[in-house]
Design a protein around this motif. Structure first.
Motif, PDB file in Angstrom:
ATOM      1  N   UNK A  78       0.845  -1.319   0.091  1.00 54.28           N
ATOM      2  CA  UNK A  78      -0.093  -0.102   0.027  1.00 54.28           C
ATOM      3  C   UNK A  78       0.808   1.128  -0.061  1.00 54.28           C
ATOM      4  N   UNK A  79       1.988   1.451   1.103  1.00 58.59           N
ATOM      5  CA  UNK A  79       2.583   2.369   1.034  1.00 58.59           C
ATOM      6  C   UNK A  79       3.420   2.698  -0.254  1.00 58.59           C
ATOM      7  N   UNK A  80       4.001   1.563  -0.722  1.00 60.22           N
ATOM      8  CA  UNK A  80       4.806   1.920  -2.034  1.00 60.22           C
ATOM      9  C   UNK A  80       4.120   2.271  -3.060  1.00 60.22           C
ATOM     10  N   UNK A  81       3.223   1.438  -3.212  1.00 61.48           N
ATOM     11  CA  UNK A  81       2.369   1.948  -4.514  1.00 61.48           C
ATOM     12  C   UNK A  81       1.847   3.294  -4.391  1.00 61.48           C
ATOM     13  N   UNK A  82       1.414   3.822  -3.111  1.00 64.27           N
ATOM     14  CA  UNK A  82       1.123   5.279  -2.968  1.00 64.27           C
ATOM     15  C   UNK A  82       1.923   6.185  -3.725  1.00 64.27           C
ATOM     16  N   UNK A  83       3.223   6.183  -3.541  1.00 57.08           N
ATOM     17  CA  UNK A  83       4.323   6.912  -4.130  1.00 57.08           C
ATOM     18  C   UNK A  83       4.597   6.748  -5.516  1.00 57.08           C
ATOM     19  N   UNK A  84       4.520   5.381  -5.680  1.00 50.96           N
ATOM     20  CA  UNK A  84       5.047   4.774  -7.141  1.00 50.96           C
ATOM     21  C   UNK A  84       4.212   5.242  -8.104  1.00 50.96           C
ATOM     22  N   UNK A  85       2.964   5.203  -7.735  1.00 52.75           N
ATOM     23  CA  UNK A  85       1.899   5.981  -8.972  1.00 52.75           C
ATOM     24  C   UNK A  85       2.158   7.189  -9.073  1.00 52.75           C
ATOM     25  N   UNK A  86       2.449   8.004  -8.076  1.00 54.06           N
ATOM     26  CA  UNK A  86       2.738   9.527  -8.360  1.00 54.06           C
ATOM     27  C   UNK A  86       3.900   9.684  -9.000  1.00 54.06           C
ATOM     28  N   UNK A  87       5.007   8.853  -8.859  1.00 57.69           N
ATOM     29  CA  UNK A  87       6.304   9.283  -9.733  1.00 57.69           C
ATOM     30  C   UNK A  87       5.912   8.819 -11.260  1.00 57.69           C
ATOM     31  N   UNK A  88       5.120   7.511 -11.372  1.00 58.53           N
ATOM     32  CA  UNK A  88       4.883   6.987 -12.616  1.00 58.53           C
ATOM     33  C   UNK A  88       3.955   8.298 -13.239  1.00 58.53           C
ATOM     34  N   UNK A  89       3.282   9.048 -12.497  1.00 57.96           N
ATOM     35  CA  UNK A  89       2.642   9.935 -12.908  1.00 57.96           C
ATOM     36  C   UNK A  89       3.497  10.892 -13.615  1.00 57.96           C
ATOM     37  N   UNK A  90       4.531  11.402 -12.873  1.00 57.42           N
ATOM     38  CA  UNK A  90       5.815  12.208 -13.411  1.00 57.42           C
ATOM     39  C   UNK A  90       6.081  11.875 -14.821  1.00 57.42           C
ATOM     40  N   UNK A  91       6.523  10.481 -14.962  1.00 56.66           N
ATOM     41  CA  UNK A  91       6.798  10.065 -16.209  1.00 56.66           C
ATOM     42  C   UNK A  91       5.799  10.105 -17.355  1.00 56.66           C
ATOM     43  N   UNK A  92       4.625   9.762 -17.003  1.00 58.51           N
ATOM     44  CA  UNK A  92       3.467  10.127 -18.031  1.00 58.51           C
ATOM     45  C   UNK A  92       3.202  11.556 -18.486  1.00 58.51           C
ATOM     46  N   UNK A  93       3.583  12.386 -17.310  1.00 55.60           N
ATOM     47  CA  UNK A  93       3.368  13.784 -17.822  1.00 55.60           C
ATOM     48  C   UNK A  93       4.719  14.015 -18.675  1.00 55.60           C
ATOM     49  N   UNK A  94       5.690  13.577 -18.522  1.00 54.19           N
ATOM     50  CA  UNK A  94       6.961  13.717 -19.473  1.00 54.19           C
ATOM     51  C   UNK A  94       6.716  12.838 -20.700  1.00 54.19           C
ATOM     52  N   UNK A  95       6.153  11.931 -20.736  1.00 59.84           N
ATOM     53  CA  UNK A  95       5.524  11.119 -21.966  1.00 59.84           C
ATOM     54  C   UNK A  95       4.984  12.624 -22.971  1.00 59.84           C
ATOM     55  N   UNK A  96       4.042  13.294 -22.205  1.00 61.67           N
ATOM     56  CA  UNK A  96       3.456  14.119 -23.101  1.00 61.67           C
ATOM     57  C   UNK A  96       4.069  15.491 -23.441  1.00 61.67           C
ATOM     58  N   UNK A  97       5.017  15.782 -22.610  1.00 66.47           N
ATOM     59  CA  UNK A  97       5.754  16.960 -22.748  1.00 66.47           C
ATOM     60  C   UNK A  97       6.826  16.643 -23.786  1.00 66.47           C
TER      61      UNK A  97
END
Ligand code: TRP
Length: 458
Positions: free
Chosen positions: A105-124
């Motif tokens: 639970x703890x790991x996925x909670x921040x993992x998903x946020x960082x993966x979100x950064x990668x997603x945003x960089x994909x679009x950038x």
């Protein structure tokens, strides 16, 4: 001995299982976390100690996890309970599974946020925003993302939805298709980046930083972080690999599978380091700048290399993919548990559990902006969540798992499950699982508390 079958289907082949375990191991831990951890902990000596932990602790624990998982064929809580009882020990071993699910639970909670950064960089990068990048323009771009918690929340939400969607469909149908593609593609892109790092960046400085150990930098805290990183990157210590092992057909070599996964995972982490640090030193950046490190360095490479305009979106797309296959592995144990104990459908379980983790993710999002000044034990809320899960829960879970595999399971059971005969490979695993791995985890824990130093033991 009764042979159980899994309630969630089975992997269709040995190869798919290897891919699934590799897919869970290879992720942000290799490409995002390893470089910034190495950077913050002084490089070489950290890397060396991390490698020792991977081989002496991570590998035997991965073998134990798969073995226990295939023996029990249930979610990690039930598996540890059932196999524990079967071996004449206590059902309380199930609590190790509970600890693991919490860590997930703890790991996925921040993992998903960082993966979100990668997603945003994909679009950038799709929008060509890295063209002619300089450290200043990229710094501003990244700062803009961190400062905008609403944007981070949207990317986090999208990533979490993607993860829930796959877990809800079930292992075979959900997972298999994706792992086949992401891994080889990512490797090719990393090799292209490596060529850039060799030709256009300060490769010698990066190499020296990673591989020339300065043992003065290896503080007890850095050792704990290196051990935590070994657990994190291999996905061991929380029962995730145990959950995957539960779907593994009989007659697959657990040892060979584990060795392959560990080798692949470690190579990708080192490769990532060999790309990032040359860029760091060529541009006068700070290796210890923290969680933003890859987001401040890789765009410089893409923005200034031929073809970077096209390679950047492919790279960040694959990074999201790799994070996705890991996130699925982080969610699976809790969902399997909920389905088995509460009779929920995978869909309902995935949505309910995913939502709780999604909400928890806001603590990480706010750690980088609104609450960035808030400090607990010298770190942000994100630092604390990561530290608690990766450096304490995972090694603690791993300690119990290796004691279980080495001591609670009798020789007959483990020899039967590992199917290595009584040859040297079995002997080596058993020695590591019974003695070296538990002792090493304990020593690093004690060392980090400063106790060993106080008694003049180190
Ligand atoms: N190993 C993953 C990575 O390196 C992260 C991770 C940690 C993980 N624990 C896990 C993934 C458990 C799946 C299951 O990115």
């Amino acid at each position: 001995m009764v042979k159980r079958t899994s309630l969630h289907g089975m992997w269709s082949s040995r190869f798919v299982f290897v891919l699934a375990v590799a897919g869970s191991a290879v992720g942000l831990g290799n490409i995002w976390k390893f470089p910034y951890m190495a950077g913050q902990n002084g490089g070489g000596a950290f890397v060396l100690f991390y490698l020792v932990c991977v081989v002496a602790i991570g590998l035997p624990i991965m073998i134990s996890e798969i073995m226990i998982g295939r023996r029990g064929r249930r979610n990690p809580i039930a598996t540890m309970r059932i196999v524990g009882e079967e071996e004449g020990s206590s059902p309380s071993w199930g609590l190790v599974g509970v600890l693991g699910i919490l860590a997930g639970f703890l790991i996925l909670s921040f993992y998903s946020v960082i993966a979100g950064w990668a997603l945003s960089y994909f679009f950038l990068s799709l929008g060509g925003r890295f063209a002619q990048a300089t450290p200043e323009t990229i710094g501003r771009l990244f700062g803009g993302l961190l400062g905008n918690w609403q944007a981070m929340a949207i990317w986090h939400t999208i990533f979490m939805l993607l993860t829930i969607a796959i877990v809800a469909r079930g292992v075979e149908r959900g997972l298999e298709k994706f792992v086949r593609l992401a891994m080889p593609g990512l490797l090719v892109l990393l090799l292209i980046l490596l060529v850039y790092a060799v030709i256009a960046a300060d490769f010698a400085a990066g190499w020296k930083f990673l591989f020339r150990p300065d043992f003065a930098a290896l503080t007890p805290g850095a050792m704990l972080e290196a051990m935590g990183q070994a657990f994190f990157t291999l996905s061991v210590g929380m029962g995730a690999i145990m959950a995957y092992g539960a779907y593994l057909p009989e007659g697959t070599s657990i040892l060979r599978t584990s060795a392959w996964v560990v080798a692949a995972d470690t190579s990708i982490a080192l490769l990532s380091g060999l790309i990032i640090f040359p860029i760091v030193f060529a541009n006068g950046l700070d290796p210890a700048s923290g969680p933003g490190l890859i987001f401040e360095t890789l765009p410089l490479a893409f923005g200034n290399m031929p073809g970077g305009r096209f390679l950047a979106p492919i790279f960040f797309g694959l990074l999201v993919f790799a994070a996705w296959t890991s996130a699925i592995g982080l969610l699976e144990p809790a969902v399997a548990w909920s389905v088995e104990t509460h009779g929920r459908s995978r869909r309902v379980a995935g949505i309910v559990i995913g939502t709780v983790i999604w909400a928890l993710g806001f603590l990480t999002i706010l750690s980088f902006n609104v609450l960035s000044e808030f400090r607990l034990f010298g770190g942000t809320i994100f630092d604390n969540i990561d530290h608690l899960a990766s450096n304490i829960f995972l090694p603690l879970g791993g300690l119990f798992i290796t004691i279980f595999g080495g001591w609670v399971m009798c020789k007959n059971s483990s020899a039967d499950e590992l199917d290595l005969g009584s040859g040297p490979a079995y002997g080596a695993w058993r020695f590591l699982a019974r003695w070296l791995a538990p002792a090493a985890v304990l020593v690093v824990f004690l060392h980090a508390t400063g106790i060993l130093g106080r008694f003049g033991l180190v």
